[in-house]
Design an enzyme around this catalytic site. Structure first.
Site, short mmCIF file in Angstrom:
data_model
loop_
_atom_site.label_atom_id
_atom_site.label_comp_id
_atom_site.label_asym_id
_atom_site.label_seq_id
_atom_site.Cartn_x
_atom_site.Cartn_y
_atom_site.Cartn_z
N LYS A 171 0.71 -0.99 -0.03
CA LYS A 171 -0.15 -0.07 0.08
C LYS A 171 0.85 1.44 0.01
O LYS A 171 1.98 1.10 0.34
CB LYS A 171 -0.99 0.02 1.29
CG LYS A 171 -1.97 -1.17 1.12
CD LYS A 171 -2.88 -1.07 2.23
CE LYS A 171 -4.16 -1.87 2.21
NZ LYS A 171 -5.14 -1.86 3.24
N GLU A 188 -10.20 -10.06 -7.68
CA GLU A 188 -9.15 -9.10 -7.40
C GLU A 188 -7.97 -9.05 -8.48
O GLU A 188 -7.53 -8.39 -8.88
CB GLU A 188 -8.72 -9.07 -5.94
CG GLU A 188 -9.54 -8.77 -5.00
CD GLU A 188 -9.38 -8.46 -3.79
OE1 GLU A 188 -9.84 -7.92 -2.74
OE2 GLU A 188 -8.26 -9.25 -3.32
N PHE A 192 -15.33 4.12 6.72
CA PHE A 192 -14.12 4.60 6.56
C PHE A 192 -13.56 4.45 4.89
O PHE A 192 -12.54 4.69 4.44
CB PHE A 192 -12.97 3.42 7.09
CG PHE A 192 -13.25 1.99 6.92
CD1 PHE A 192 -12.81 1.51 5.59
CD2 PHE A 192 -13.96 1.17 7.64
CE1 PHE A 192 -13.03 0.15 5.44
CE2 PHE A 192 -14.34 -0.09 7.40
CZ PHE A 192 -13.55 -0.77 6.04
N TYR A 220 -12.52 -1.53 -3.63
CA TYR A 220 -13.24 -1.59 -2.57
C TYR A 220 -14.51 -1.47 -2.38
O TYR A 220 -15.38 -1.41 -1.20
CB TYR A 220 -12.56 -0.79 -1.70
CG TYR A 220 -11.08 -1.06 -1.08
CD1 TYR A 220 -11.03 -2.19 -0.32
CD2 TYR A 220 -9.90 -0.26 -1.22
CE1 TYR A 220 -9.65 -2.69 0.36
CE2 TYR A 220 -8.64 -0.56 -0.59
CZ TYR A 220 -8.60 -1.72 0.11
OH TYR A 220 -7.38 -2.06 0.59
N HIS A 252 -2.22 -5.47 1.51
CA HIS A 252 -3.58 -5.88 1.21
C HIS A 252 -3.55 -7.32 0.94
O HIS A 252 -2.68 -7.77 0.36
CB HIS A 252 -4.48 -5.11 0.20
CG HIS A 252 -5.64 -5.90 -0.46
ND1 HIS A 252 -6.74 -5.83 0.27
CD2 HIS A 252 -5.63 -6.98 -1.54
CE1 HIS A 252 -7.77 -6.69 -0.35
NE2 HIS A 252 -7.04 -7.27 -1.38
N ASN A 277 -2.06 0.30 6.49
CA ASN A 277 -1.55 -1.04 7.26
C ASN A 277 -0.75 -1.71 6.39
O ASN A 277 -0.69 -2.86 6.24
CB ASN A 277 -2.75 -1.85 7.80
CG ASN A 277 -3.75 -2.03 6.73
OD1 ASN A 277 -3.67 -1.71 5.65
ND2 ASN A 277 -4.84 -2.79 7.20
N1 UDP Z 1 -10.05 -0.04 7.34
C1 UDP Z 1 -9.64 1.01 7.86
N2 UDP Z 1 -10.58 1.05 8.80
C2 UDP Z 1 -11.25 -0.06 9.68
C3 UDP Z 1 -11.12 -1.24 8.88
C4 UDP Z 1 -10.67 -1.29 7.73
O1 UDP Z 1 -9.24 2.03 7.54
O2 UDP Z 1 -11.90 0.10 10.67
C5 UDP Z 1 -9.08 -0.07 6.08
C6 UDP Z 1 -7.71 -0.93 6.21
O3 UDP Z 1 -6.82 -0.44 5.35
C7 UDP Z 1 -7.96 -2.32 5.66
C8 UDP Z 1 -9.02 -2.02 4.78
O4 UDP Z 1 -9.67 -0.83 5.24
O5 UDP Z 1 -7.11 -3.00 5.14
C9 UDP Z 1 -9.97 -3.18 4.39
O6 UDP Z 1 -10.56 -3.56 5.23
P1 UDP Z 1 -10.92 -5.03 5.55
O7 UDP Z 1 -11.88 -5.24 6.70
O8 UDP Z 1 -11.07 -5.88 4.44
O9 UDP Z 1 -9.32 -5.52 6.12
P2 UDP Z 1 -8.38 -6.48 5.43
O10 UDP Z 1 -8.92 -7.39 4.56
O11 UDP Z 1 -7.46 -5.66 4.79
O12 UDP Z 1 -7.46 -7.01 6.45
MG MG Z 2 -10.28 -7.33 3.42
#
Ligand code: UDP
Ligand code: MG
Length: 137
Positions: A9, A126, A57, A49, A115, A112
């Site tokens: 990212k 994807e 968010f 997304y 992905h 974070n």
């Molecule tokens: N994210 C965020 N706030 C939250 C949860 C998720 O900004 O409370 C962002 C974060 O970058 C995350 C992405 O949205 O990686 C997608 O969320 P997901 O729940 O799919 O998490 P992942 O699969 O990436 O662990």
């Molecule tokens: Mg996810």
């Protein structure tokens, strides 16, 4: 063999952490079958997304993902989807296991660093969102 989709990212590319993340990917035995550096438009991030479009968010996330370049990857190994998520760690770095990418590199729950697809059906959406068949070798 299974394929998954990964992103290094913007927060990680900006801080020049891509090399360290790629080294961890190779050390764990993934084959990198596709890789490119691109910068998403906000619209492209929103399309990627779309499952999160109702979440609070969503707008911030799509702005973050399009603010600077990312490295997109197609990774292959046995159990690639689960193994890549294990290597990344929990979404919130505060909850991530020691030694994971998110524990070691993430800034916060949004920025974070990485992905990963969460299921075979997700990977099937994807991977072709970013790669044509000819780009996977
Ligand atoms: N994210 C965020 N706030 C939250 C949860 C998720 O900004 O409370 C962002 C974060 O970058 C995350 C992405 O949205 O990686 C997608 O969320 P997901 O729940 O799919 O998490 P992942 O699969 O990436 O662990
Ligand atoms: Mg996810």
């Amino acid at each position: 063999m299974e394929r998954t989709f990964a992103i290094i990212k913007p927060d990680a590319v900006e801080r020049k952490l891509a090399g360290q993340i790629l080294a961890r990917i190779e050390e764990k035995g993934f084959n990198i079958v596709g890789m490119k550096k691109i910068q998403l438009t906000k619209k492209q991030a929103e399309g990627f997304y779309y499952v999160h479009s109702a979440r609070p968010f969503f707008n911030d996330l799509c702005a973050f993902m399009s603010r600077s370049p990312v490295i997109v990857l197609c990774l292959e190994k046995e159990n690639a989807i689960a193994d890549w998520r294990t290597l990344m760690g929990a979404t919130n770095p505060a909850n991530a296991e020691p030694g994971t990418i998110r524990k070691d590199f993430a800034v916060n729950i949004e920025e974070n660093s990485s992905h990963g697809s969460d299921a075979p059906e997700t990977a099937a959406f994807e991977i072709p969102y970013f790669f044509s068949a000819l780009e996977l070798v």
